[in-house]
Write an enzyme that holds these catalytic residues in place. Structure first.
Site, mmCIF file in Angstrom:
data_model
loop_
_atom_site.group_PDB
_atom_site.id
_atom_site.type_symbol
_atom_site.label_atom_id
_atom_site.label_comp_id
_atom_site.label_asym_id
_atom_site.label_seq_id
_atom_site.Cartn_x
_atom_site.Cartn_y
_atom_site.Cartn_z
ATOM 1 C CE LYS A 22 -67.967 8.392 57.607
ATOM 2 N NZ LYS A 22 -68.130 7.352 58.870
ATOM 3 C CG ASN A 23 -68.129 10.271 61.597
ATOM 4 O OD1 ASN A 23 -68.730 9.724 60.632
ATOM 5 N ND2 ASN A 23 -66.910 10.141 61.670
ATOM 6 C CB CYS A 116 -66.849 -2.735 61.115
ATOM 7 S SG CYS A 116 -65.847 -1.751 62.104
ATOM 8 N NE ARG A 121 -66.748 1.027 65.821
ATOM 9 C CZ ARG A 121 -66.736 1.515 64.622
ATOM 10 N NH1 ARG A 121 -66.226 0.967 63.464
ATOM 11 N NH2 ARG A 121 -67.318 2.702 64.430
ATOM 12 C CG ASP A 304 -62.308 8.429 62.467
ATOM 13 O OD1 ASP A 304 -63.352 8.998 62.637
ATOM 14 O OD2 ASP A 304 -62.125 7.410 62.999
ATOM 15 N NE ARG A 396 -69.197 2.327 55.349
ATOM 16 C CZ ARG A 396 -69.206 1.797 56.271
ATOM 17 N NH1 ARG A 396 -68.573 0.590 56.392
ATOM 18 N NH2 ARG A 396 -69.898 2.267 57.370
HETATM 19 C C1 EPZ Z 1 -67.733 7.184 66.040
HETATM 20 O O1 EPZ Z 1 -67.584 5.812 65.891
HETATM 21 C C2 EPZ Z 1 -67.250 7.309 64.647
HETATM 22 N N1 EPZ Z 1 -68.303 7.115 63.913
HETATM 23 C C3 EPZ Z 1 -65.825 6.908 64.196
HETATM 24 O O2 EPZ Z 1 -65.614 7.236 62.850
HETATM 25 C C4 EPZ Z 1 -64.980 7.213 65.023
HETATM 26 O O3 EPZ Z 1 -63.596 6.260 64.694
HETATM 27 C C5 EPZ Z 1 -65.160 6.961 66.587
HETATM 28 O O4 EPZ Z 1 -66.478 7.466 66.826
HETATM 29 C C6 EPZ Z 1 -64.157 7.406 67.419
HETATM 30 O O5 EPZ Z 1 -64.062 8.581 67.265
HETATM 31 C C7 EPZ Z 1 -69.346 7.942 63.791
HETATM 32 O O6 EPZ Z 1 -69.441 8.992 64.405
HETATM 33 C C8 EPZ Z 1 -70.691 7.498 62.949
HETATM 34 P P1 EPZ Z 1 -67.128 4.966 70.066
HETATM 35 P P2 EPZ Z 1 -68.489 5.170 67.379
HETATM 36 O O7 EPZ Z 1 -68.183 4.523 70.491
HETATM 37 O O8 EPZ Z 1 -69.367 6.014 68.032
HETATM 38 C C9 EPZ Z 1 -65.759 1.111 72.632
HETATM 39 C C10 EPZ Z 1 -64.845 6.818 60.560
HETATM 40 O O9 EPZ Z 1 -64.054 6.374 60.024
HETATM 41 N N2 EPZ Z 1 -67.340 1.058 72.899
HETATM 42 O O10 EPZ Z 1 -66.657 6.345 70.283
HETATM 43 O O11 EPZ Z 1 -68.921 3.822 67.017
HETATM 44 C C11 EPZ Z 1 -65.697 1.020 71.113
HETATM 45 O O12 EPZ Z 1 -65.624 -0.138 71.062
HETATM 46 C C12 EPZ Z 1 -65.628 6.176 61.798
HETATM 47 O O13 EPZ Z 1 -65.593 7.806 60.189
HETATM 48 C C13 EPZ Z 1 -67.712 0.324 73.633
HETATM 49 O O14 EPZ Z 1 -66.950 -0.600 74.370
HETATM 50 O O15 EPZ Z 1 -66.904 5.021 68.440
HETATM 51 C C14 EPZ Z 1 -64.250 1.903 70.845
HETATM 52 O O16 EPZ Z 1 -63.153 1.083 71.310
HETATM 53 C C15 EPZ Z 1 -64.883 4.646 62.248
HETATM 54 N N3 EPZ Z 1 -69.128 0.052 74.119
HETATM 55 C C16 EPZ Z 1 -64.611 3.138 71.658
HETATM 56 O O17 EPZ Z 1 -65.597 2.730 72.615
HETATM 57 C C17 EPZ Z 1 -70.151 0.999 73.643
HETATM 58 O O18 EPZ Z 1 -71.161 0.930 73.487
HETATM 59 C C18 EPZ Z 1 -64.920 4.331 70.971
HETATM 60 O O19 EPZ Z 1 -65.963 3.936 70.301
HETATM 61 C C19 EPZ Z 1 -69.548 1.807 72.479
HETATM 62 C C20 EPZ Z 1 -68.124 2.167 72.154
#
Ligand code: EPZ
Length: 417
Positions: A22-23, A116, A121, A304, A396
Site C-alpha cells: 500500500k505504502n 487521524c 500528522r 507500523d 484500508r
Molecule cells: C508514512 O506516513 C506511512 N504512510 C505511515 O503508514 C507510516 O506509519 C509513517 O510513514 C512512518 O513510517 C504512507 O506511506 C502512506 P511521516 P507519513 O511523515 O509519511 C511528523 C500505515 O499504517 N511530521 O514519516 O505521514 C509526523 O507527525 C501508515 O500504513 C511532521 O512533523 O509519516 C510523525 O510524527 C500509518 N511534519 C513523523 O513526522 C511533517 O510535515 C513521521 O511522519 C511530516 C511529518
C-alpha cells in the site's frame, strides 16, 4: 459496517501470500500525474486507500482502468488541480498529489489532510520544502494553495525524516530547474520503489534509500510500466500471527531485503525463520519470549509493526517494554487488547506488556489500520470467539485478509452489518 467473527486457538499451516505494498503503491500512483503518457502498474493491491487515490486522480481528470491487480493510468487531460476535502479527509496520503501537481502544473490546491487516530500528522515539512523551491504557498480555508512558475532546485533539510514528505519533495524536484538535495531524507524501501519507477520515467535521481537524495530536474517525464514491491508490513503481520498462534506456515511474496528489523525482532521473541527462495519464507514459533521494542525510522523497527507485535507479546512468558517514538497516539489498541485479558500498562509513549497465559475472546473495536490488525493477531490466539467491529479500518491496508487467513486454517469470517 462489517465485523470479523474469529474463533481462536486454531493451529495454522500451509502457505499465505503477501500483496503489493500500500505504502509504495500510493506515491507511485500519484507519480503518474507527472506525465501525459500512459503509466501501467502491476501488483496493485485491492484496498480502500488505493481506491481513494484512484478516485482522487479521476476527480482531477485522469483516466484509471483497473484490471485484476493491474492499473492503467493516463493523466494527459488533467482538468483540475484541486484535491477536495471530501476525498483527502478519508486518507491523509492524498497529500502525495501536492508534489506532482505543483511540479507539472505550477499550481495545486490540496486540502490539509487533518489528523487521524494516531496523531496530528502535520504537513509543515512538505510546505516548507515547496516554499524553499520558490513556490508561493498559502493556507486558505483548510487548503494548501500553491502557485509557482517552474519550481527551482533547492537544498532541503528535513527536521524529521518524513516518509511522504521525502516522496513529495522528490516529485516536486524531478521537473524543477537544477539539482535539489534532500538532507535527512527518509530511507524507507517504499521511497526506493517510487524512485525506481521515476527513473524508468526518465528522472535523474541518486541516493534513494540513503539520507541524502539528489534530484536533477528534467524537462519532461515519459510513461512506463512498473511492478510495485510487496508489502513488508503485511508480511510482518503474518509473522506476528505465527507468533501469537504458535503455528508454522509459509509466507510467499515477502520483500526479504526490506525485512531485517522485523526478522530480528521475530527471532528475538522466539520465532524461527527459514528462507526458502528469494521471496518465500517459512516461519514457526512454539513459544513467545518477552522483548523490548523502540519504534524508529527505517532501517529501525517500523512503527507500523508495533501494534501487531504487542498483541503477540501479550502472550509472552515475561514482560516486554514498547516505546513508540514516531506517533503521539499509537496505543489505541491497548484498551481493546486488555479487554481480551492482556495485561498492558501505558504511560506516555511507553507500554509495559506483562505476558498472560491466555487471552479470551471478546467484542472489540478497531480504531485505526494497524490497531485493527493487532486485534486479529490477538483474536486468532484467544480462547473463545471474538468480534472485531469497524473493520473498515482494516480494509484500508489488508487485501482479502479473512480469505487469506482462512486458507491457512483460521476460523475467521466477515459478517456484513
Ligand atoms: C508514512 O506516513 C506511512 N504512510 C505511515 O503508514 C507510516 O506509519 C509513517 O510513514 C512512518 O513510517 C504512507 O506511506 C502512506 P511521516 P507519513 O511523515 O509519511 C511528523 C500505515 O499504517 N511530521 O514519516 O505521514 C509526523 O507527525 C501508515 O500504513 C511532521 O512533523 O509519516 C510523525 O510524527 C500509518 N511534519 C513523523 O513526522 C511533517 O510535515 C513521521 O511522519 C511530516 C511529518
Amino acid at each position: 459496517m462489517d465485523k470479523f467473527v474469529i474463533r481462536g486457538l486454531n493451529k495454522l499451516s500451509g502457505r499465505i501470500s503477501v500483496s503489493g505494498s500500500k505504502n509504495a503503491a500510493l506515491p507511485i500512483i500519484s507519480a503518474a500525474l507527472l506525465t501525459e503518457d500512459d503509466v501501467i502498474l502491476s501488483n496493485i493491491p485491492h484496498l480502500k486507500d488505493i481506491n481513494t487515490m484512484i478516485k482522487l486522480l479521476e476527480d482531477l481528470g485522469c483516466s484509471c482502468i483497473e484490471k485484476n491487480n493491474n492499473l492503467h493510468i493516463n493523466c494527459k487531460d488533467v482538468k483540475s488541480t484541486v484535491a477536495k476535502y471530501e476525498l483527502v479527509k478519508t486518507m491523509r496520503a492524498s497529500v502525495l498529489v501536492l508534489g506532482p501537481l505543483s511540479s507539472r502544473f505550477g499550481k495545486a490546491t490540496v486540502s490539509m489532510p487533518g489528523g487521524c487516530a494516531i496523531g496530528v500528522r502535520p504537513v509543515n515539512l512538505h510546505i516548507n520544502a515547496l516554499k524553499s523551491m520558490g513556490a508561493d504557498v498559502a493556507i486558505k480555508k483548510g487548503y494548501v494553495v500553491v502557485k509557482s512558475e517552474r519550481l527551482k532546485a533547492s537544498e532541503i533539510y528535513f527536521d524529521i525524516p518524513t516518509v511522504t514528505g521525502t516522496e513529495n519533495v522528490i516529485m516536486m524536484a524531478v521537473l524543477a530547474d537544477g539539482e535539489t538535495v534532500i538532507n535527512n531524507a527518509a530511507k524507507e524501501p517504499e521511497i526506493v520503489d517510487l524512485v525506481n519507477m521515476l527513473l524508468k520515467m526518465g528522472a535523474d535521481i541518486e541516493g534513494a534509500g540513503g539520507s541524502v537524495i539528489k534530484v536533477r530536474g528534467v524537462e519532461k517525464l515519459h510513461g512506463c510500466e512498473y511492478r510495485v514491491m510487496n508489502d513488508r508490513i503485511e508480511a510482518g503481520t503474518f509473522m506476528c500471527v505465527a507468533l501469537s498462534t504458535k503455528s508454522s506456515f509459509e509466507i510467499d511474496n515477502v520483500p526479504i531485503n526490506a525485512m531485517d528489523a522485523i526478522f530480528e525482532k521475530f527471532k528475538e521473541s522466539g520465532g524461527t525463520i527459514q528462507i526458502l527462495s528469494d521471496k518465500l519464507i517459512s516461519v514457526s514459533a512454539d513459544t513467545v519470549k518477552p522483548v523490548n521494542i523502540t519504534t524508529s525510522v527505517y532501517p529501525g523497527f517500523p512503527t507500523d509493526m508495533q501494534a501487531q507485535f504487542m498483541a503477540a507479546l501479550s502472550l509472552s512468558n515475561g514482560t516486554s517494554v514498547i516505546n513508540e517514538t514516531i506517533f503521539e497516539n499509537r496505543f489505541q489498541h491497548v484498551a481493546e487488547l486488555n479487554r481480551m485479558n492482556a495485561d498492558i500498562i501505558v504511560s506516555g509513549n511507553e507500554a509495559v506488556v506483562k505476558g498472560v497465559k491466555n487471552l479470551y475472546g471478546a467484542k472489540v473495536m478497531a480504531t485505526d489500520l494497524r490497531a485493527s490488525a493487532s486485534l486479529v493477531v490477538a483474536a486468532l490466539a484467544a480462547c473463545g470467539t471474538s468480534e472485531i467491529r469497524r473493520i473498515y479500518h482494516l480494509d484500508r491496508g489488508y487485501e482479502r485478509l479473512e480469505y487469506k487467513l482462512s486458507k491457512i486454517g483460521a476460523d475467521i469470517r466477515r459478517v456484513k452489518q
